[in-house]
Motif scaffolding. Structure first.
Motif, PDB file in Angstrom:
ATOM      1  N   VAL A  13       0.837  -1.209   0.000  1.00  0.00           N
ATOM      2  CA  VAL A  13       0.000   0.000   0.000  1.00  0.00           C
ATOM      3  C   VAL A  13       0.865   1.249   0.000  1.00  0.00           C
ATOM      4  O   VAL A  13       0.591   2.217  -0.726  1.00  0.00           O
ATOM      5  CB  VAL A  13      -0.964  -0.017   1.216  1.00  0.00           C
ATOM      6  CG1 VAL A  13      -1.627   1.332   1.398  1.00  0.00           C
ATOM      7  CG2 VAL A  13      -1.999  -1.110   1.054  1.00  0.00           C
ATOM      8  N   ARG A  14       1.922   1.246   0.781  1.00  0.00           N
ATOM      9  CA  ARG A  14       2.822   2.418   0.813  1.00  0.00           C
ATOM     10  C   ARG A  14       3.528   2.620  -0.522  1.00  0.00           C
ATOM     11  O   ARG A  14       3.702   3.748  -0.980  1.00  0.00           O
ATOM     12  CB  ARG A  14       3.829   2.269   1.946  1.00  0.00           C
ATOM     13  CG  ARG A  14       3.175   2.476   3.288  1.00  0.00           C
ATOM     14  CD  ARG A  14       4.155   2.469   4.403  1.00  0.00           C
ATOM     15  NE  ARG A  14       3.441   2.704   5.664  1.00  0.00           N
ATOM     16  CZ  ARG A  14       3.872   2.332   6.831  1.00  0.00           C
ATOM     17  NH1 ARG A  14       5.027   1.715   6.948  1.00  0.00           N
ATOM     18  NH2 ARG A  14       3.164   2.566   7.914  1.00  0.00           N
ATOM     19  N   ARG A  15       3.932   1.518  -1.153  1.00  0.00           N
ATOM     20  CA  ARG A  15       4.594   1.634  -2.457  1.00  0.00           C
ATOM     21  C   ARG A  15       3.622   2.183  -3.490  1.00  0.00           C
ATOM     22  O   ARG A  15       3.963   3.047  -4.288  1.00  0.00           O
ATOM     23  CB  ARG A  15       5.129   0.271  -2.873  1.00  0.00           C
ATOM     24  CG  ARG A  15       5.945   0.320  -4.137  1.00  0.00           C
ATOM     25  CD  ARG A  15       6.612  -0.993  -4.488  1.00  0.00           C
ATOM     26  NE  ARG A  15       5.785  -2.144  -4.221  1.00  0.00           N
ATOM     27  CZ  ARG A  15       6.167  -3.195  -3.507  1.00  0.00           C
ATOM     28  NH1 ARG A  15       7.360  -3.244  -2.991  1.00  0.00           N
ATOM     29  NH2 ARG A  15       5.349  -4.223  -3.336  1.00  0.00           N
ATOM     30  N   ARG A  16       2.375   1.711  -3.472  1.00  0.00           N
ATOM     31  CA  ARG A  16       1.366   2.210  -4.415  1.00  0.00           C
ATOM     32  C   ARG A  16       1.074   3.688  -4.165  1.00  0.00           C
ATOM     33  O   ARG A  16       0.917   4.471  -5.106  1.00  0.00           O
ATOM     34  CB  ARG A  16       0.090   1.392  -4.288  1.00  0.00           C
ATOM     35  CG  ARG A  16      -0.992   1.820  -5.246  1.00  0.00           C
ATOM     36  CD  ARG A  16      -2.126   0.818  -5.257  1.00  0.00           C
ATOM     37  NE  ARG A  16      -3.313   1.324  -5.876  1.00  0.00           N
ATOM     38  CZ  ARG A  16      -3.513   1.407  -7.180  1.00  0.00           C
ATOM     39  NH1 ARG A  16      -2.555   1.048  -8.007  1.00  0.00           N
ATOM     40  NH2 ARG A  16      -4.653   1.866  -7.659  1.00  0.00           N
ATOM     41  N   GLU A  17       1.010   4.073  -2.907  1.00  0.00           N
ATOM     42  CA  GLU A  17       0.766   5.479  -2.572  1.00  0.00           C
ATOM     43  C   GLU A  17       1.915   6.360  -3.075  1.00  0.00           C
ATOM     44  O   GLU A  17       1.678   7.443  -3.624  1.00  0.00           O
ATOM     45  CB  GLU A  17       0.623   5.632  -1.060  1.00  0.00           C
ATOM     46  CG  GLU A  17       0.353   7.045  -0.615  1.00  0.00           C
ATOM     47  CD  GLU A  17       0.293   7.166   0.893  1.00  0.00           C
ATOM     48  OE1 GLU A  17      -0.087   8.260   1.356  1.00  0.00           O
ATOM     49  OE2 GLU A  17       0.629   6.206   1.603  1.00  0.00           O
ATOM     50  N   GLN A  45       1.570   6.732  -6.795  1.00  0.00           N
ATOM     51  CA  GLN A  45       0.460   7.641  -7.107  1.00  0.00           C
ATOM     52  C   GLN A  45       0.890   9.090  -6.925  1.00  0.00           C
ATOM     53  O   GLN A  45       0.599   9.946  -7.772  1.00  0.00           O
ATOM     54  CB  GLN A  45      -0.751   7.327  -6.205  1.00  0.00           C
ATOM     55  CG  GLN A  45      -1.928   8.239  -6.416  1.00  0.00           C
ATOM     56  CD  GLN A  45      -2.634   8.014  -7.734  1.00  0.00           C
ATOM     57  OE1 GLN A  45      -2.486   6.982  -8.369  1.00  0.00           O
ATOM     58  NE2 GLN A  45      -3.396   8.998  -8.161  1.00  0.00           N
ATOM     59  N   ARG A  46       1.598   9.364  -5.833  1.00  0.00           N
ATOM     60  CA  ARG A  46       2.080  10.743  -5.608  1.00  0.00           C
ATOM     61  C   ARG A  46       3.055  11.174  -6.693  1.00  0.00           C
ATOM     62  O   ARG A  46       3.003  12.305  -7.167  1.00  0.00           O
ATOM     63  CB  ARG A  46       2.759  10.839  -4.235  1.00  0.00           C
ATOM     64  CG  ARG A  46       1.786  11.056  -3.128  1.00  0.00           C
ATOM     65  CD  ARG A  46       2.519  11.536  -1.878  1.00  0.00           C
ATOM     66  NE  ARG A  46       1.993  10.795  -0.762  1.00  0.00           N
ATOM     67  CZ  ARG A  46       2.692  10.175   0.158  1.00  0.00           C
ATOM     68  NH1 ARG A  46       3.996  10.211   0.139  1.00  0.00           N
ATOM     69  NH2 ARG A  46       2.113   9.515   1.135  1.00  0.00           N
ATOM     70  N   ARG A  47       3.958  10.265  -7.071  1.00  0.00           N
ATOM     71  CA  ARG A  47       4.923  10.585  -8.125  1.00  0.00           C
ATOM     72  C   ARG A  47       4.199  10.852  -9.439  1.00  0.00           C
ATOM     73  O   ARG A  47       4.551  11.772 -10.177  1.00  0.00           O
ATOM     74  CB  ARG A  47       5.942   9.464  -8.272  1.00  0.00           C
ATOM     75  CG  ARG A  47       7.050   9.820  -9.248  1.00  0.00           C
ATOM     76  CD  ARG A  47       8.107   8.756  -9.330  1.00  0.00           C
ATOM     77  NE  ARG A  47       7.543   7.551  -9.897  1.00  0.00           N
ATOM     78  CZ  ARG A  47       7.886   6.317  -9.575  1.00  0.00           C
ATOM     79  NH1 ARG A  47       8.813   6.109  -8.659  1.00  0.00           N
ATOM     80  NH2 ARG A  47       7.324   5.278 -10.137  1.00  0.00           N
ATOM     81  N   TRP A  48       3.172  10.059  -9.767  1.00  0.00           N
ATOM     82  CA  TRP A  48       2.423  10.254 -10.999  1.00  0.00           C
ATOM     83  C   TRP A  48       1.699  11.593 -10.975  1.00  0.00           C
ATOM     84  O   TRP A  48       1.663  12.301 -11.981  1.00  0.00           O
ATOM     85  CB  TRP A  48       1.430   9.114 -11.197  1.00  0.00           C
ATOM     86  CG  TRP A  48       0.682   9.232 -12.476  1.00  0.00           C
ATOM     87  CD1 TRP A  48       1.118   8.867 -13.713  1.00  0.00           C
ATOM     88  CD2 TRP A  48      -0.616   9.784 -12.654  1.00  0.00           C
ATOM     89  NE1 TRP A  48       0.158   9.146 -14.649  1.00  0.00           N
ATOM     90  CE2 TRP A  48      -0.927   9.711 -14.023  1.00  0.00           C
ATOM     91  CE3 TRP A  48      -1.559  10.321 -11.793  1.00  0.00           C
ATOM     92  CZ2 TRP A  48      -2.119  10.152 -14.553  1.00  0.00           C
ATOM     93  CZ3 TRP A  48      -2.762  10.766 -12.317  1.00  0.00           C
ATOM     94  CH2 TRP A  48      -3.026  10.681 -13.685  1.00  0.00           C
ATOM     95  N   LEU A  49       1.119  11.946  -9.836  1.00  0.00           N
ATOM     96  CA  LEU A  49       0.441  13.239  -9.735  1.00  0.00           C
ATOM     97  C   LEU A  49       1.429  14.401  -9.883  1.00  0.00           C
ATOM     98  O   LEU A  49       1.103  15.438 -10.455  1.00  0.00           O
ATOM     99  CB  LEU A  49      -0.304  13.350  -8.404  1.00  0.00           C
ATOM    100  CG  LEU A  49      -1.556  12.483  -8.266  1.00  0.00           C
ATOM    101  CD1 LEU A  49      -2.087  12.544  -6.846  1.00  0.00           C
ATOM    102  CD2 LEU A  49      -2.600  12.906  -9.272  1.00  0.00           C
TER     103      LEU A  49
END
Length: 93
Positions: A14-18, A21-25
């Motif tokens: 979950v932390r890796r996905r988060e 997601q932040r990097r993509w944003l």
């Protein structure tokens, strides 16, 4: 409730996905040229160890006059190493 444990694979996932997601944003979608470059690098990551295995195997076969005794296993070893390297590169955080 207790704090989530960092050793739990679900919490790490979950932390890796988060983080992704932040990097993509922050960075946005990559360009087509960048995607093509990544595909090219991925190909070289697999091909180079296989070619090195072939060249080393052919050299050893010439030295020991052994036909394809060294070429085949070193080719397989090079492919395995290349695929493992590609897998690690694709799954890097």
């Amino acid at each position: 409730m207790s704090e989530p444990n960092d050793k739990d694979p679900l919490v790490r996932g979950v932390r890796r996905r988060e983080a992704r997601q932040r990097r993509w944003l922050r960075e946005g979608e990559g360009s087509v040229a960048r995607r093509l470059a990544q595909i090219g690098v991925l190909g070289w990551i697999i091909v180079v160890p296989a070619l090195l295995g072939i060249f080393a195997g052919r050299w050893l076969d010439k030295v020991f006059h052994s036909g394809l005794f060294w070429t085949a296993p070193l080719l397989m070893l090079g492919l395995a190493l290349g695929c493992w390297s590609a897998w690690k590169w694709m799954n890097a955080p």
